[in-house]
Structures are given as structure tokens and as C-alpha cells.
Design a protein around this motif. Sequence first.
Motif, PDB file in Angstrom:
ATOM      1  N   UNK A   1       0.824  -1.210   0.000  1.00 19.83           N
ATOM      2  CA  UNK A   1       0.000   0.000   0.000  1.00 19.83           C
ATOM      3  C   UNK A   1       0.860   1.262   0.000  1.00 19.83           C
ATOM      4  N   UNK A   2       2.019   1.165   0.631  1.00 16.87           N
ATOM      5  CA  UNK A   2       2.942   2.299   0.653  1.00 16.87           C
ATOM      6  C   UNK A   2       3.820   2.362  -0.594  1.00 16.87           C
ATOM      7  N   UNK A   3       3.717   1.363  -1.457  1.00 15.21           N
ATOM      8  CA  UNK A   3       4.504   1.329  -2.677  1.00 15.21           C
ATOM      9  C   UNK A   3       5.908   0.824  -2.492  1.00 15.21           C
ATOM     10  N   UNK A   4       6.175   0.173  -1.357  1.00 13.93           N
ATOM     11  CA  UNK A   4       7.526  -0.275  -1.053  1.00 13.93           C
ATOM     12  C   UNK A   4       7.882  -1.601  -1.714  1.00 13.93           C
ATOM     13  N   UNK A   5       6.921  -2.213  -2.395  1.00 16.05           N
ATOM     14  CA  UNK A   5       7.198  -3.461  -3.103  1.00 16.05           C
ATOM     15  C   UNK A   5       7.733  -3.211  -4.507  1.00 16.05           C
ATOM     16  N   UNK A   6       7.817  -1.956  -4.906  1.00 21.38           N
ATOM     17  CA  UNK A   6       8.303  -1.601  -6.236  1.00 21.38           C
ATOM     18  C   UNK A   6       9.807  -1.342  -6.212  1.00 21.38           C
ATOM     19  N   UNK A   7      10.477  -1.359  -7.384  1.00 22.24           N
ATOM     20  CA  UNK A   7      11.905  -1.011  -7.431  1.00 22.24           C
ATOM     21  C   UNK A   7      12.141   0.401  -6.895  1.00 22.24           C
ATOM     22  N   UNK A   8      13.318   0.596  -6.326  1.00 24.90           N
ATOM     23  CA  UNK A   8      13.620   1.871  -5.680  1.00 24.90           C
ATOM     24  C   UNK A   8      13.542   3.034  -6.666  1.00 24.90           C
ATOM     25  N   UNK A   9      14.051   2.839  -7.878  1.00 23.92           N
ATOM     26  CA  UNK A   9      14.023   3.927  -8.852  1.00 23.92           C
ATOM     27  C   UNK A   9      12.590   4.289  -9.243  1.00 23.92           C
ATOM     28  N   UNK A  10      11.720   3.306  -9.271  1.00 26.11           N
ATOM     29  CA  UNK A  10      10.312   3.576  -9.564  1.00 26.11           C
ATOM     30  C   UNK A  10       9.690   4.374  -8.419  1.00 26.11           C
ATOM     31  N   UNK A  11      10.034   3.987  -7.183  1.00 25.92           N
ATOM     32  CA  UNK A  11       9.550   4.741  -6.024  1.00 25.92           C
ATOM     33  C   UNK A  11      10.031   6.189  -6.081  1.00 25.92           C
TER      34      UNK A  11
END
Length: 313
Positions: A54-64
Motif C-alpha cells: 500500500x505504501x509502494x515499497x514493493x516496487x523497485x527503488x528507482x520507480x519509487x
Amino acid sequence: MLTFVVRRLAGGAVLLFVISLLSYLLLSIPDNDVGRQLLGQSADQAAVDAKNAALGLDRPVLVQYADWLSHAVRGDLGASWFTSEDVTQAIANRLPVTVSLMVGVTLVTAAVSFLLGVWAGVRRGAVDRFVQVLGVAGYALPGFLVTLVLVLVFAVKLDWFPAIGYTPFAESPGGWLSTITLPVASLSIASVAGVSQQVRGAVIDVLRQDYVRTLRARGLSAPRIVFKHVLRNASAPALVLLGMQFVGLLGGAVLVEQIFGLPGIGGMTVTYTSRGDIPVVMALVMLTVVGVVLINLVTDVLIGWLNPKARRP
């Protein structure tokens, strides 16, 4: 002058981008399970994974980072992961406290340093030695010791100022001045020690120049020579150091805000960095970089005004 300012702003924009990218990458390196911290150690792993997603922490760091940057350029700094407080509002509530300290220290440092530096550089002798001793003492005394002595003497024994707390300027200008006087004094001592020595050395160097002897031979009064000609040419090095110390005050503000119980961004930075609250920490980093860029710009403009040759690339 316009080209000079635009060039500095362009360099600042590049610096802002580079530091924001590096900061986000560094903040993402620690293996902080934010979802676990939010939900507690007894939380189910599925719930933790869902929270991180939900916080978007499952995405690659550059995408975040790209997602954060796209919102930041539109003025949306997000909300704290731990308190859900709007980041912009949280900083806005605390920023006036730290700005009051930094502006107060800068004004006091500039006024006292130039007074002492010019006095020592012109008079020399015993006055010069006295100012140098003050400078060494200001550097040698630990900041926390100076702060504690000021509190014990002026807040506890004499009861001239409050020992802790902060009064907003809008609520009471007198109360505001009372609550920032001791913090400003404690931060100003080391700053005055450094800048006054820089002013002293610059004034002495300028007084040795041939054009100063020419001005004296033409019959100009000593005050006119000092304040119209010498001080103008001796100010540039001191302005550079003053700008650097303004930026460095953020570190000292952390200790002072904690001792005096001031709700500034210094203590906020320590608290949210220890939690790994990236939205808040990134906003604070960007605020610091913007402050550095603006202070350097103001310093460069002042130096360019004093010495037009400095505006040349």
C-alpha cells in the motif's frame, strides 16, 4: 546580473536533483520493514506485506523515486508513514522556530563580527589581542557547555528568560523574543568567533593596499576610508564564511532545540530519520538543499555587488 543569477539557479536545480536521487537511494538501503514497524511485531506477515504494498515499497527503488519526484515537483510531498500527518503542514508548523533561530544568529553574528573585526583590524595592539583571545575562547568552549551555562545563569538564577518553551511571534512578539534570546546567544558565540577573525584579517590586508595609502594622502578621514572603501573590499571573505555558517547552523539547532524544548525541524529530523520515514526525511533534505542554494545565491549576489569581477564566469 540577471545572467549571473540564472546561472546560479540552474546550478542549484541540478544540485537539487542529484542530492534528491542520492538521498532517496541511501534512505532505501537499510532493510527497514516499515510495514512491520507500523503494524507491530505480532502482526501477520500477509498484513505486513499488504501494508508495504500500500505504501509502494514493493516496487523497485528507482520507480519509487520517480513517483516521489513527480509528486514533489507539483508541491505534493505526501504524508508521514507513521503519523499520517501531511508533510508540508508538519514542516510548516515547525519551520518558523528554526528560521527564527537561524536568522537571529546570522544577524547577531554579522553585527558583532563586523564590529569586532573592524575594531581589531583598525586599532591593532591590545584591542587586536583582546579580540583574538575572544575568538579562540569562542572556538574552544564546547557548545553544549555554553548553552547550559547560559540557562543556569540567565534562566535559573536571574530568571530573565524562560528556560524552555517557544512563543510564536504572532501570539506575542515580546514572548517570542524572550524565548529565542538564549538559544540565539548560545549559537552565536562560536559563529562570532570565526567570522570576526575573518573580518579582522581581511581589514588588515586591505589597509596595507597602495590605494588606501593614496586615499590617506588625499586627506580623506579615517572613518570614511574604513567604512566606504576598506569595509567594502574586506567584506567578501566574511560573507562567504557567514553563508557557510548559516547552513551549518542546522546541526547546532538540533542540540539547542532539544535543550530549550523548541519545536523546530532539528528535533523533527532526528525523530523521523531514526524511524526511516522517507516522505518526511526527503522533504527535510530538500528543504535544506533549497536553503543552501538560496543562501549561496544571496551570498554570491552580495559579493558580485561588492566586487563586479566576481560575476564573471
